[in-house]
Design an enzyme around this catalytic site. Structure first.
Site, PDB file in Angstrom:
ATOM      1  N   GLY A   1       0.755  -1.248   0.000  1.00 20.31           N
ATOM      2  CA  GLY A   1       0.000   0.000   0.000  1.00 20.31           C
ATOM      3  C   GLY A   1       0.784   1.296   0.000  1.00 20.31           C
TER       4      GLY A   1
ATOM      5  N   TYR B   1       1.323  -1.608 -12.122  1.00 22.87           N
ATOM      6  CA  TYR B   1      -0.082  -1.587 -12.549  1.00 22.87           C
ATOM      7  C   TYR B   1      -0.276  -0.892 -13.890  1.00 22.87           C
ATOM      8  CZ  TYR B   1      -0.539  -2.884  -7.664  1.00 22.87           C
ATOM      9  OH  TYR B   1      -0.394  -3.514  -6.454  1.00 22.87           O
TER      10      TYR B   1
ATOM     11  N   ARG C   1      -4.249   3.698 -15.988  1.00 22.14           N
ATOM     12  CA  ARG C   1      -4.383   4.358 -14.689  1.00 22.14           C
ATOM     13  C   ARG C   1      -4.915   5.800 -14.756  1.00 22.14           C
ATOM     14  NH1 ARG C   1      -1.060   5.120 -11.321  1.00 22.14           N
ATOM     15  NH2 ARG C   1      -2.321   4.447  -9.562  1.00 22.14           N
TER      16      ARG C   1
ATOM     17  N   CYS D   1      -9.440   4.604 -29.842  1.00 25.49           N
ATOM     18  CA  CYS D   1     -10.619   5.254 -30.388  1.00 25.49           C
ATOM     19  C   CYS D   1     -11.588   5.692 -29.314  1.00 25.49           C
ATOM     20  CB  CYS D   1     -11.289   4.331 -31.390  1.00 25.49           C
ATOM     21  SG  CYS D   1     -10.403   4.390 -32.936  1.00 25.49           S
ATOM     22  N   GLU D   2     -11.138   6.532 -28.423  1.00 25.64           N
ATOM     23  CA  GLU D   2     -12.065   7.202 -27.523  1.00 25.64           C
ATOM     24  C   GLU D   2     -11.387   8.418 -26.909  1.00 25.64           C
ATOM     25  OE1 GLU D   2     -12.646   3.812 -24.563  1.00 25.64           O
ATOM     26  OE2 GLU D   2     -12.527   5.572 -23.245  1.00 25.64           O
TER      27      GLU D   2
ATOM     28  N   GLU E   1       3.561  -6.854   1.944  1.00 27.00           N
ATOM     29  CA  GLU E   1       3.377  -7.247   0.537  1.00 27.00           C
ATOM     30  C   GLU E   1       3.469  -6.028  -0.374  1.00 27.00           C
ATOM     31  OE1 GLU E   1       0.195 -10.807   1.566  1.00 27.00           O
ATOM     32  OE2 GLU E   1      -0.502  -8.840   0.917  1.00 27.00           O
TER      33      GLU E   1
ATOM     34  N   GLY F   1       4.070  -3.801  -3.576  1.00 23.67           N
ATOM     35  CA  GLY F   1       4.145  -3.979  -5.028  1.00 23.67           C
ATOM     36  C   GLY F   1       4.666  -2.706  -5.655  1.00 23.67           C
ATOM     37  N   ARG F   2       3.797  -1.689  -5.648  1.00 18.82           N
ATOM     38  CA  ARG F   2       4.103  -0.426  -6.306  1.00 18.82           C
ATOM     39  C   ARG F   2       5.415   0.200  -5.797  1.00 18.82           C
ATOM     40  NH1 ARG F   2      -0.353   2.593  -8.055  1.00 18.82           N
ATOM     41  NH2 ARG F   2      -1.471   1.668  -6.312  1.00 18.82           N
TER      42      ARG F   2
HETATM   43  N1  LLP Z   1      -1.462  -7.117  -0.892  1.00 18.82           N
HETATM   44  C1  LLP Z   1      -2.749  -7.188  -1.292  1.00 18.82           C
HETATM   45  C2  LLP Z   1      -3.641  -8.160  -0.641  1.00 18.82           C
HETATM   46  C3  LLP Z   1      -3.220  -6.355  -2.309  1.00 18.82           C
HETATM   47  O1  LLP Z   1      -4.490  -6.437  -2.684  1.00 18.82           O
HETATM   48  C4  LLP Z   1      -2.335  -5.442  -2.922  1.00 18.82           C
HETATM   49  C5  LLP Z   1      -2.795  -4.558  -3.992  1.00 18.82           C
HETATM   50  C6  LLP Z   1      -1.003  -5.395  -2.490  1.00 18.82           C
HETATM   51  C7  LLP Z   1      -0.605  -6.253  -1.465  1.00 18.82           C
HETATM   52  C8  LLP Z   1       0.028  -4.474  -3.087  1.00 18.82           C
HETATM   53  O2  LLP Z   1      -0.266  -3.150  -2.901  1.00 18.82           O
HETATM   54  P1  LLP Z   1       0.790  -2.007  -3.340  1.00 18.82           P
HETATM   55  O3  LLP Z   1       2.005  -2.114  -2.418  1.00 18.82           O
HETATM   56  O4  LLP Z   1       1.170  -2.260  -4.741  1.00 18.82           O
HETATM   57  O5  LLP Z   1       0.048  -0.748  -3.170  1.00 18.82           O
HETATM   58  N2  LLP Z   1      -4.499  -1.228  -9.898  1.00 18.82           N
HETATM   59  C9  LLP Z   1      -4.399  -0.256  -8.823  1.00 18.82           C
HETATM   60  C10 LLP Z   1      -3.800  -0.863  -7.579  1.00 18.82           C
HETATM   61  C11 LLP Z   1      -4.575  -2.062  -7.081  1.00 18.82           C
HETATM   62  C12 LLP Z   1      -3.931  -2.663  -5.892  1.00 18.82           C
HETATM   63  C13 LLP Z   1      -4.519  -3.998  -5.614  1.00 18.82           C
HETATM   64  N3  LLP Z   1      -3.968  -4.650  -4.492  1.00 18.82           N
HETATM   65  C14 LLP Z   1      -3.559   0.933  -9.289  1.00 18.82           C
HETATM   66  O6  LLP Z   1      -3.142   0.951 -10.444  1.00 18.82           O
HETATM   67  O7  LLP Z   1      -3.368   1.895  -8.539  1.00 18.82           O
END
Ligand code: LLP
Length: 433
Positions: A241, A384, A323, A354-355, A283, A285-286
């Site tokens: 997050g 993402y 996004r 096309c939008e 966890e 990601g981003r």
């Molecule tokens: N753990 C769980 C259970 C999650 O659902 C997620 C993200 C993460 C970890 C990783 O979160 P991060 O560290 O990446 O914020 N598509 C959206 C983001 C969706 C996130 C979904 N879950 C975007 O482009 O902003």
């Protein structure tokens, strides 16, 4: 600009270099749109998390960007992996990723996916629903379990990426004894150990107070679980997050500092409730992959509407980065081969779809003499973007190139027309080849 570019980005005579390679050369060699992923930045962010929590307590969230090479790199770095579908799990196993270091998520895991988790001996499953508990029992899965709890907090972020509030499709709410009943049911499973609790409150979060509140509520819940069910959580997985900056108005929070603060909150709240402090897991990601990559595009057309605006259209768009259209995400852009050119008036950077909603950046200051053929770079596009890419308008998805110490490796090839047509069948059901 520095903060939103990969660590190895340099300006050499006005030209962008990443990982020791000129962006222009990469675009010529691999075509555009092109995702350029800087291995050094990815590794540095991963190591920072390792420092904050211990590498084996960090499960990189594959949903941000998942492919075989990334899984191989994570295994080398000793990190774990969070998967949320059978497809992500297949990718990890194809990469030879150690499955004991995988945590399996999802609010609707199918029996087939749970069977896959059993066959691959996945380390942990995060249980999201009572239906899933039934399926786990029916299959005889043996992974360690964590119960996903929604703590009823609202993270300050886009509503589409909030997940900790009571009204959510994810997990078990603390209200009305829902989570307690689910925990009781999970503890009855013979083949699985319930090792802890999982919470993920949302994504692209800059304001840490929502984590504090979540931790406080969890501690209260676990004190009750100890009294009522004699349950002790050995593990507390607080999800991902942490936000990243996509433009110069934003500041990327430091993972180490942020997790020190979260750890302090856990220690405080758990001790206050007479609970043992569990092991902490995350966890991200981003915040690992987001600023490790840029996307390169070529300008194809420029439309000037006098007194209204100028549209600079590039050869990608919402199919490689949804996004801006989906969440109103605001990115920066510059010309990768004319970084020293003075900025001109605002233009709209649009895609080729096309939008009218196919806009990558609504207002961006590109040089006034931006011309067809110029190479545009959008930083902080590692997370993402490619993972949410589509074939809208039957556009092939871009290639992903990993750069490192002056070398480039195409870790995902660009799709071709063959890929687009591969699964199509004629009206009579016959294949095209
Ligand atoms: N753990 C769980 C259970 C999650 O659902 C997620 C993200 C993460 C970890 C990783 O979160 P991060 O560290 O990446 O914020 N598509 C959206 C983001 C969706 C996130 C979904 N879950 C975007 O482009 O902003």
């Amino acid at each position: 600009m520095r903060e939103i570019l990969p660590d190895t980005a340099r300006e050499v005579s006005g030209r962008l270099e990443i990982g020791g390679l000129p962006a222009g050369e990469l675009a010529d060699r691999y075509g555009t749109p092109l995702v350029v992923l800087d291995r050094a930045t990815f590794e540095a962010r991963a190591r920072a998390y390792g420092k904050a929590l211990g590498a084996d307590h960090v499960f990189y969230a594959g949903k941000a960007l998942c492919c075989v090479a990334i899984c191989e790199l994570l295994a080398e770095l000793g990190l774990g992996l969070d998967v949320c579908t059978g497809g992500e799990l297949e990718t990890a196993t194809a990469a030879g990723f150690p499955t004991e270091n995988i945590v399996f998520h999802g609010n609707n895991k199918s029996s087939a996916e749970l069977q896959q988790a059993k066959d691959f001996a996945v380390g942990r499953i995060v249980v999201d629903s009572l239906d899933e508990l039934d399926r786990i029992e029916a299959i005889g899965a043996t992974s360690d379990l964590l119960l996903r709890v929604t703590p009823g907090v609202e993270a300050h972020t886009h509503e589409f990426v909030q997940t900790g509030q009571e009204d959510s499709k994810f997990g078990f709410g603390l209200e009305g004894g829902v989570a307690m009943d689910a925990l009781k049911r999970a503890l009855q499973l013979k083949a699985c150990n319930v090792v802890g609790i999982h919470v993920h409150i949302g994504s692209q979060i800059f304001e840490m107070s929502a984590f504090d509140l979540a931790v406080k509520r969890l501690a209260t819940f676990l004190a009750r679980a100890r009294d009522e069910l004699d349950f002790t959580a050995a593990e507390l997985n607080l999800g991902g997050g942490l936000g990243i900056a996509h433009n110069e108005d934003e500041m990327t929070p430091d993972p180490v500092g942020s997790w020190d603060r979260i750890r302090a909150a856990v220690e405080r709240e758990f001790k206050a409730n007479g609970l043992e402090v569990p092991e902490l897991f995350a966890e991200p990601g981003r915040s690992i992959v987001g600023s490790a990559a840029v996307t390169l595009y070529r300008v194809g057309t420029i439309k000037k509407i006098p007194g209204v605006r100028t549209y600079v259209s590039v050869d990608g768009g919402m199919s490689d980065n949804i996004r801006p259209a989906l969440y109103g995400a605001r990115y920066e852009a510059f010309l990768a081969e004319r970084m020293d050119a003075p900025k001109g008036p605002r233009v709209t950077l649009s895609g080729k779809h096309c939008e009218s909603g196919d806009v990558l950046i609504h207002d961006v200051h590109l040089p006034a003499d931006t011309a067809v053929g110029d190479l545009v770079c959008i930083p902080a596009t590692g997370a993402y973007t490619f993972s949410m890419a589509s074939n809208y308008n039957r556009v092939p998805r871009p290639a992903v190139v990993m750069v490192w110490n002056g070398e480039a490796i195409e870790i995902v090839e660009r799709e071709t027309d063959y890929d687009l047509l591969r699964l199509d069948r004629r009206l009579d059901g016959s294949s095209l080849t």
